[in-house]
Design an enzyme around this catalytic site. Sequence first.
Site, PDB file in Angstrom:
ATOM      1  N   LYS A  41      74.246   3.217  68.447  1.00  0.00           N
ATOM      2  CA  LYS A  41      73.744   4.572  68.201  1.00  0.00           C
ATOM      3  C   LYS A  41      72.243   4.628  68.484  1.00  0.00           C
ATOM      4  O   LYS A  41      71.588   3.588  68.609  1.00  0.00           O
ATOM      5  CB  LYS A  41      74.028   4.959  66.746  1.00  0.00           C
TER       6      LYS A  41
ATOM      7  N   ARG B  45      76.837   9.270  50.475  1.00  0.00           N
ATOM      8  CA  ARG B  45      76.284   9.997  51.611  1.00  0.00           C
ATOM      9  C   ARG B  45      77.468  10.690  52.279  1.00  0.00           C
ATOM     10  O   ARG B  45      77.720  11.852  52.032  1.00  0.00           O
ATOM     11  CB  ARG B  45      75.572   8.997  52.533  1.00  0.00           C
TER      12      ARG B  45
ATOM     13  N   TYR C 168      38.894   5.869  64.158  1.00  0.00           N
ATOM     14  CA  TYR C 168      38.946   7.111  63.377  1.00  0.00           C
ATOM     15  C   TYR C 168      38.919   6.817  61.879  1.00  0.00           C
ATOM     16  O   TYR C 168      39.607   5.924  61.403  1.00  0.00           O
ATOM     17  CB  TYR C 168      40.229   7.879  63.695  1.00  0.00           C
TER      18      TYR C 168
ATOM     19  N   MET D  62      46.111   7.174  69.305  1.00  0.00           N
ATOM     20  CA  MET D  62      47.247   7.597  70.130  1.00  0.00           C
ATOM     21  C   MET D  62      47.564   6.571  71.222  1.00  0.00           C
ATOM     22  O   MET D  62      48.732   6.263  71.465  1.00  0.00           O
ATOM     23  CB  MET D  62      46.957   8.961  70.760  1.00  0.00           C
TER      24      MET D  62
END
Length: 356
Positions: free
Chosen positions: A35, A130, A252, A300
Site C-alpha cells: 500500500k 478501527r 531559521y 525546504m
Amino acid sequence: MPRPISATINLAALAHNLGVARAHAPHAKVFAVIKANAYGHGLLRAAAALRAADGYAVVEFEAALQLRAAGYAQRIVLLEGFFDRRELTEGAARRLATVMHSEEQLRLLEGLPSGSRLDVLLKINSGMNRLGFAPEAVADVYARLQEHPGVGKVTLMSHFADADGARGVDWQLQTFERAVAGIAAPRTLANSAATLRYPATHFDWIRPGIMLYGSSPFAEQSAVSLGLQPVMTLASQIISTCTLKPGDTVGYGGLFRAEKNMRIGIVACGYADGYPRHAPNGTPVLVGDRLARTVGRVSMDMLCVDITDRPEAGLGTRVVLWGEGNPIDDVAQAAGTVSYELLCALTARLPVIEQD
Ligand SMILES: *Cc1c(COP(=O)(O)O)cnc(C)c1O
C-alpha cells in the site's frame, strides 16, 4: 551536475526481506503489503522485486488495477475494501479480493449483479477499534456471506494494535478465537511485528509490510539483528561549508547556537525532499564513512551537519540521510516518528535509482 540527492532502492534487499518473513512463517502464505506506493518505494518496482509473494495487499483501488494490468495473477486484496459500487463490480471483474469490514459494504456486496464473484476477507475488530465487525456479529455476517452466490473464498481477518509493544497479541487472539469459533475458514492476522515475534498468529496468510522494506517494527530491536537489509538509501552531498564562532547560530530560528569554533556542512536535502522538518539537532547522518549529527532547523532544500572534527569532509562528500550505514529506524527515533512515516513522505522531485 544535477542536484546530488537521490533515493536508491535495493531490489535484492526487498527479495531478501521477503525471504526473512517466509523463514519465520514457513507454513503461511504471504500477502506482501505494498500500500501507499509500497511505503514510498514505488508500487510496480516493489511488486516486481516481491513477485515471489503469494499475494499483494494494497489500500488504493487504482493500485490493484495497475498490478492486474501489469500481469500479476496472485491474489490482490484491498485492505479497506471497496468504496463504491464501481469498485465492487470492477474489482470482481479483475478478480480482486476485498476486506469486508462494515454493514454498508456487506449490503453493497449483497447487491452484486449475479455472475460476479469476489473473494472476501471478513474483518473482525478484536481490539484495535478501527475497522471490523464486532466479535458478536461475526457468526451472522459469515452466514450471510456463505449464502450469497457472489461471494467466493472467505478468509477471516483481524489486525493487531500492539504486536510490537508491551501488550502483545494474546488479548486480541483470544477475542478473535471466540468470535470465529466453529468457523472453518483460512485466517490472516500477522503484520510484520507478529510475523517476527508471535508464531501463534501466523495461521494461513501473513501480511508483512514494514519489514519487507528493511525496517524493524520494534523500537528496541534493530533491523540488522532481525536479519533485515535496508532497501531505501536516501543520499546526497555537502554542497557548501561554513565556519561558526562561539555564539553564531545556524539556520531559521537560530535553533542551534555554537559554543565553540565549528565547521558546518550544508547538505542538499530538505523537507521538500521528504526529510522531516521536525528532526532536531543531533539527528544522525552518515557523512563519508562516519556518523555525524544535524544542527539547526531543516529547511525546504537544505540541512546542516556538524563536521567540526572531520577535516576530510567538504564539498562533494557523500551524505546518507538514511539507509545503508545509517538505519532509518535511528533517524526516525531521533525525529520522534517511525520509519513508515519517513518512507511514505518522499516527494516526487526526488530521483529514484534502482539497484539490482
Ligand atoms: C499496513 C498493514 C499491514 C502491514 O503492517 P506492517 O506493520 O507494515 O507490517 C498489515 N495489515 C494491515 C491491515 C495493514 O493495514
